[in-house]
Design a protein around this motif. Sequence first.
Motif, mmCIF file in Angstrom:
data_model
loop_
_atom_site.group_PDB
_atom_site.id
_atom_site.type_symbol
_atom_site.label_atom_id
_atom_site.label_comp_id
_atom_site.label_asym_id
_atom_site.label_seq_id
_atom_site.Cartn_x
_atom_site.Cartn_y
_atom_site.Cartn_z
ATOM 1 N N ALA A 161 13.804 10.437 -26.198
ATOM 2 C CA ALA A 161 12.855 10.624 -27.105
ATOM 3 C C ALA A 161 13.050 9.916 -28.407
ATOM 4 O O ALA A 161 11.897 9.665 -28.950
ATOM 5 N N CYS A 162 14.118 9.894 -28.779
ATOM 6 C CA CYS A 162 14.435 9.136 -30.163
ATOM 7 C C CYS A 162 13.771 7.866 -29.958
ATOM 8 O O CYS A 162 13.306 7.264 -30.849
ATOM 9 N N GLU A 163 14.072 6.906 -28.961
ATOM 10 C CA GLU A 163 13.469 5.795 -28.756
ATOM 11 C C GLU A 163 11.973 5.719 -28.516
ATOM 12 O O GLU A 163 11.366 4.538 -29.257
ATOM 13 N N LEU A 164 11.601 6.536 -27.755
ATOM 14 C CA LEU A 164 10.075 6.446 -27.745
ATOM 15 C C LEU A 164 9.315 6.864 -28.918
ATOM 16 O O LEU A 164 8.528 6.227 -29.274
ATOM 17 N N VAL A 165 9.845 7.736 -29.748
ATOM 18 C CA VAL A 165 9.220 8.156 -31.118
ATOM 19 C C VAL A 165 9.481 7.015 -31.970
ATOM 20 O O VAL A 165 8.388 6.872 -32.736
ATOM 21 N N THR A 166 10.328 6.508 -31.960
ATOM 22 C CA THR A 166 10.893 5.443 -33.004
ATOM 23 C C THR A 166 9.711 4.311 -32.680
ATOM 24 O O THR A 166 9.175 3.579 -33.490
ATOM 25 N N ASN A 167 9.678 3.737 -31.281
ATOM 26 C CA ASN A 167 8.610 2.801 -30.967
ATOM 27 C C ASN A 167 7.149 3.163 -31.347
ATOM 28 O O ASN A 167 6.449 2.484 -31.667
ATOM 29 N N ALA A 168 6.987 4.412 -31.082
ATOM 30 C CA ALA A 168 5.369 4.778 -31.639
ATOM 31 C C ALA A 168 5.462 4.769 -33.294
ATOM 32 O O ALA A 168 4.337 4.129 -33.642
ATOM 33 N N VAL A 169 6.454 5.064 -33.801
ATOM 34 C CA VAL A 169 6.349 4.977 -35.400
ATOM 35 C C VAL A 169 6.143 3.601 -35.994
ATOM 36 O O VAL A 169 5.472 3.122 -36.719
ATOM 37 N N VAL A 170 6.916 2.688 -35.297
ATOM 38 C CA VAL A 170 7.201 1.321 -35.771
ATOM 39 C C VAL A 170 6.197 0.616 -35.390
ATOM 40 O O VAL A 170 5.559 -0.268 -36.129
ATOM 41 N N HIS A 171 5.586 0.749 -33.894
ATOM 42 C CA HIS A 171 4.427 -0.196 -33.517
ATOM 43 C C HIS A 171 2.943 0.217 -33.450
ATOM 44 O O HIS A 171 2.026 -0.472 -33.518
ATOM 45 N N CYS A 172 2.832 1.462 -34.013
ATOM 46 C CA CYS A 172 1.457 2.083 -34.197
ATOM 47 C C CYS A 172 0.704 1.464 -35.387
ATOM 48 O O CYS A 172 1.203 1.713 -36.134
ATOM 49 N N ARG A 173 -0.166 0.827 -35.126
ATOM 50 C CA ARG A 173 -1.093 0.243 -36.309
ATOM 51 C C ARG A 173 -2.173 1.065 -36.612
ATOM 52 O O ARG A 173 -2.903 0.642 -37.621
ATOM 53 N N VAL A 174 -2.155 2.374 -36.389
ATOM 54 C CA VAL A 174 -3.250 3.126 -37.089
ATOM 55 C C VAL A 174 -2.829 3.874 -38.173
ATOM 56 O O VAL A 174 -1.772 4.442 -38.264
ATOM 57 N N THR A 175 -3.345 3.641 -39.308
ATOM 58 C CA THR A 175 -2.994 4.190 -40.751
ATOM 59 C C THR A 175 -3.111 5.709 -40.676
ATOM 60 O O THR A 175 -4.008 6.296 -40.045
ATOM 61 N N LEU A 176 -2.014 6.228 -41.256
ATOM 62 C CA LEU A 176 -2.014 7.940 -41.198
ATOM 63 C C LEU A 176 -2.109 8.388 -39.901
ATOM 64 O O LEU A 176 -2.451 9.739 -39.995
ATOM 65 N N ALA A 177 -1.479 7.847 -39.097
ATOM 66 C CA ALA A 177 -1.545 8.314 -37.432
ATOM 67 C C ALA A 177 -0.590 9.615 -37.330
ATOM 68 O O ALA A 177 0.591 9.574 -38.357
ATOM 69 N N GLU A 178 -0.536 10.423 -36.475
ATOM 70 C CA GLU A 178 0.306 11.339 -36.015
ATOM 71 C C GLU A 178 0.921 11.072 -34.756
ATOM 72 O O GLU A 178 0.069 10.643 -33.872
ATOM 73 N N ILE A 179 2.049 11.407 -34.360
ATOM 74 C CA ILE A 179 2.679 11.009 -33.100
ATOM 75 C C ILE A 179 2.830 12.343 -32.534
ATOM 76 O O ILE A 179 3.343 13.308 -32.929
ATOM 77 N N GLU A 180 2.244 12.471 -31.195
ATOM 78 C CA GLU A 180 2.574 13.710 -30.513
ATOM 79 C C GLU A 180 3.480 13.532 -29.495
ATOM 80 O O GLU A 180 3.662 12.793 -28.679
ATOM 81 N N VAL A 181 4.419 14.805 -29.417
ATOM 82 C CA VAL A 181 5.604 14.900 -28.701
ATOM 83 C C VAL A 181 5.310 16.066 -27.678
ATOM 84 O O VAL A 181 5.078 17.162 -28.335
ATOM 85 N N THR A 182 5.703 15.825 -26.222
ATOM 86 C CA THR A 182 5.397 16.701 -25.396
ATOM 87 C C THR A 182 6.512 16.940 -24.427
ATOM 88 O O THR A 182 6.831 15.826 -23.785
ATOM 89 N N VAL A 183 7.199 18.084 -24.119
ATOM 90 C CA VAL A 183 8.346 18.156 -23.372
ATOM 91 C C VAL A 183 7.660 19.394 -22.266
ATOM 92 O O VAL A 183 7.290 20.396 -22.890
ATOM 93 N N HIS A 184 7.765 19.037 -21.153
ATOM 94 C CA HIS A 184 7.292 20.168 -20.178
ATOM 95 C C HIS A 184 8.015 19.949 -18.921
ATOM 96 O O HIS A 184 8.464 18.953 -18.567
ATOM 97 N N VAL A 185 8.178 20.955 -18.045
ATOM 98 C CA VAL A 185 8.563 20.901 -16.726
ATOM 99 C C VAL A 185 7.306 20.668 -15.654
ATOM 100 O O VAL A 185 6.378 21.388 -15.892
ATOM 101 N N ASP A 186 7.733 19.799 -14.677
ATOM 102 C CA ASP A 186 6.764 19.654 -13.583
ATOM 103 C C ASP A 186 7.580 19.781 -12.258
ATOM 104 O O ASP A 186 8.263 18.727 -11.974
ATOM 105 N N GLY A 187 7.605 20.692 -11.681
ATOM 106 C CA GLY A 187 8.522 20.992 -10.356
ATOM 107 C C GLY A 187 10.005 20.888 -10.659
ATOM 108 O O GLY A 187 10.535 21.648 -11.585
ATOM 109 N N ASP A 188 10.550 19.958 -10.273
ATOM 110 C CA ASP A 188 12.012 19.903 -10.334
ATOM 111 C C ASP A 188 12.497 19.045 -11.414
ATOM 112 O O ASP A 188 13.601 18.509 -11.867
#
Length: 140
Positions: free
Chosen positions: A50-77
């Motif tokens: 989660a930390c790595e992917l959020v950091t990547n989104a924060v660092v590499h997203c070029r959209v000004t004033l963007a928000e990063i959405e984080v979703t955690v969910h269960v899918d079967g097992d």
Amino acid sequence: MPATHTAEPLRDTFRIPKRRRHVPAARARVRETLEKWGVNDRAPDIELVACELVTNAVVHCRVTLAEIEVTVHVDGDDLVLEISDPDRDRPPHLRVGRPDADEGGRGLLLVAALSDTWGCRELEYGKCVWARFAVTGEPA
């Protein structure tokens, strides 16, 4: 993770501003969610991914004033972690790190090593990088 007998699926979705200082809060929220659901066996791996992917989104997203959405969910097992941002034109690329290279560029290698599978899909107005983890135990 065994199927639950609740009417509501296990899902937590939140957004953070595209700022490095908000990455620890996102990691903490993922940790709290995993603890609440009783996911203990892979929690450290899921938190780190989660930390790595959020950091990547924060660092590499070029959209000004963007928000990063984080979703955690269960899918079967599986537990699925999804990180979405509005920069559709910059999908992640797994780079093989060289010993003499600088410190950056190895986050996706960690994601690949710690998750069972991962990938990226285009959204109508962005992209979603996801990782799946087989988990055991009965969720709370």
